[in-house]
Design an enzyme around this catalytic site. Structure first.
Site, PDB file in Angstrom:
ATOM      1  N   LYS A   1     -25.075  45.561 154.217  1.00 51.26           N
ATOM      2  CA  LYS A   1     -24.722  46.959 154.090  1.00 51.26           C
ATOM      3  C   LYS A   1     -23.988  46.996 152.559  1.00 51.26           C
ATOM      4  CE  LYS A   1     -23.247  47.933 158.385  1.00 51.26           C
ATOM      5  NZ  LYS A   1     -23.287  46.452 157.907  1.00 51.26           N
TER       6      LYS A   1
ATOM      7  N   ARG B   1     -20.540  54.274 163.485  1.00 58.50           N
ATOM      8  CA  ARG B   1     -19.790  53.168 163.926  1.00 58.50           C
ATOM      9  C   ARG B   1     -20.225  54.199 165.858  1.00 58.50           C
ATOM     10  NH1 ARG B   1     -18.925  48.868 161.615  1.00 58.50           N
ATOM     11  NH2 ARG B   1     -19.036  46.892 162.169  1.00 58.50           N
TER      12      ARG B   1
ATOM     13  N   ARG C   1     -22.450  33.481 155.922  1.00 60.98           N
ATOM     14  CA  ARG C   1     -21.524  34.180 154.609  1.00 60.98           C
ATOM     15  C   ARG C   1     -19.937  33.894 154.864  1.00 60.98           C
ATOM     16  NH1 ARG C   1     -21.230  40.501 156.331  1.00 60.98           N
ATOM     17  NH2 ARG C   1     -20.058  39.892 158.077  1.00 60.98           N
TER      18      ARG C   1
ATOM     19  N   ARG D   1     -14.904  34.951 157.573  1.00 58.97           N
ATOM     20  CA  ARG D   1     -14.555  35.770 159.047  1.00 58.97           C
ATOM     21  C   ARG D   1     -14.272  34.623 160.339  1.00 58.97           C
ATOM     22  NH1 ARG D   1     -17.546  41.220 157.939  1.00 58.97           N
ATOM     23  NH2 ARG D   1     -16.753  41.065 159.752  1.00 58.97           N
TER      24      ARG D   1
ATOM     25  N   ARG E   1     -20.987  41.555 168.731  1.00 56.52           N
ATOM     26  CA  ARG E   1     -21.200  42.534 167.412  1.00 56.52           C
ATOM     27  C   ARG E   1     -22.604  43.030 167.618  1.00 56.52           C
ATOM     28  NH1 ARG E   1     -19.549  39.291 162.796  1.00 56.52           N
ATOM     29  NH2 ARG E   1     -19.896  41.593 161.765  1.00 56.52           N
TER      30      ARG E   1
HETATM   31  P1  AMP Z   1     -17.333  45.180 159.832  1.00 58.89           P
HETATM   32  O1  AMP Z   1     -16.946  44.496 158.095  1.00 58.89           O
HETATM   33  O2  AMP Z   1     -17.480  46.717 159.342  1.00 58.89           O
HETATM   34  O3  AMP Z   1     -18.195  44.084 160.437  1.00 58.89           O
HETATM   35  O4  AMP Z   1     -16.163  45.518 160.689  1.00 58.89           O
HETATM   36  C1  AMP Z   1     -15.337  44.283 161.416  1.00 58.89           C
HETATM   37  C2  AMP Z   1     -14.847  45.396 162.423  1.00 58.89           C
HETATM   38  O5  AMP Z   1     -14.206  46.174 162.489  1.00 58.89           O
HETATM   39  C3  AMP Z   1     -15.800  45.486 163.566  1.00 58.89           C
HETATM   40  O6  AMP Z   1     -16.376  44.517 164.627  1.00 58.89           O
HETATM   41  C4  AMP Z   1     -14.835  46.603 164.583  1.00 58.89           C
HETATM   42  O7  AMP Z   1     -14.085  45.285 165.478  1.00 58.89           O
HETATM   43  C5  AMP Z   1     -13.793  47.083 163.393  1.00 58.89           C
HETATM   44  N1  AMP Z   1     -14.509  48.477 162.744  1.00 58.89           N
HETATM   45  C6  AMP Z   1     -15.124  48.603 162.068  1.00 58.89           C
HETATM   46  N2  AMP Z   1     -15.760  49.390 161.321  1.00 58.89           N
HETATM   47  C7  AMP Z   1     -15.263  50.632 162.393  1.00 58.89           C
HETATM   48  C8  AMP Z   1     -15.835  51.375 163.026  1.00 58.89           C
HETATM   49  N3  AMP Z   1     -16.392  52.516 162.266  1.00 58.89           N
HETATM   50  N4  AMP Z   1     -15.836  51.368 164.148  1.00 58.89           N
HETATM   51  C9  AMP Z   1     -15.182  51.069 165.250  1.00 58.89           C
HETATM   52  N5  AMP Z   1     -14.486  49.427 164.644  1.00 58.89           N
HETATM   53  C10 AMP Z   1     -15.120  49.029 163.565  1.00 58.89           C
END
Ligand code: AMP
Length: 220
Positions: free
Chosen positions: A16, A91, A130, A163, A174
């Protein structure tokens, strides 16, 4: 300039962020990655970062209210006036409803929701390799798209890091969270006539072309 307002939906590691970046380069507007905003807040130890840190660490979702506050503020910044690319938001159904309310109040609407699909075994392979640039956020993969110099970003020479939440155990959490809380948004947006299915397998360029076609662009 055409303004596009798009959501990128898909499991972690679907690509994404990469596709959002390419769309941002083409259409301008702003790229809003809630994950990037939260990670920055954690690194800077702000109040938001202190609240979000423990959720991110265990692969759980940060509460909807916190996220909706953050997006409400960000989406009204001047760089989003000419469109936006939402990456990692919404989400949950509550977040999708909240987004609808924000857009209604701004007199805006979504042009489409891109649902990027990748099988789970590929996701694990992608996430475990990654690497991200600490400075500019550019993404690499140790096998599929390595940087030219080991550990260093090609674009800004920043240090690359893995990360914390890309470890196998947290990735498992996740993916479960995605299935239970986020996957229902596929039908949510399909019912609203906004969903565009994107096959997330193949090269970055191939997927970018699929994305453009799904948005009604002419692609050679
Ligand atoms: P991402 O980089 O999008 O994979 O997000 C990493 C982490 O940030 C996720 O596992 C959540 O803990 C938090 N996070 C990111 N976006 C959201 C969202 N829209 N709602 C809730 N938690 C989020």
């Amino acid at each position: 300039m055409v303004a596009i307002r798009v959501v990128l939906l898909g499991p972690p590691g679907a690509g994404k962020g990469t596709q959002a970046q390419l769309l941002q380069e083409k259409f301008h507007g702003c790229q809003i990655s809630t994950g990037d905003i939260l990670r920055k807040a954690v690194a800077e130890k702000t109040a938001l970062g202190k609240e979000a840190g423990s959720y991110i660490e265990r692969g759980a979702l940060v509460p909807d209210g916190v996220i909706l506050n953050l997006v409400t503020q960000r989406i009204q910044q001047p760089d989003c006036a000419n469109g936006f690319l939402l990456d990692g938001f919404p989400r949950t159904v509550a977040q999708a409803d909240g987004l609808q309310q924000i857009l209604d109040s701004l007199g805006q609407r979504l042009d489409g929701v891109l649902s990027v699909q990748v099988p789970p075994d590929i996701i694990i392979e992608r996430l475990s390799g990654r690497r991200t640039c600490k400075e500019c956020g550019a993404m690499y993969h140790v096998t599929f798209s390595p940087s030219k110099k080991n550990g260093m970003c090609d674009q800004c020479a920043g240090a690359l890091y893995q990360r914390n939440d890309d470890n196998p155990e947290t990735v498992g959490t996740r993916l479960k969270v995605y299935e239970s809380q986020t996957a229902p948004l596929v039908n949510y947006y399909r019912e609203r006539g906004l969903l565009r299915d994107i096959d997330g397998m193949g090269s970055v360029e191939e997927i970018h072309k699929r994305v453009l076609r799904a948005l009604g662009e002419q692609v050679p």
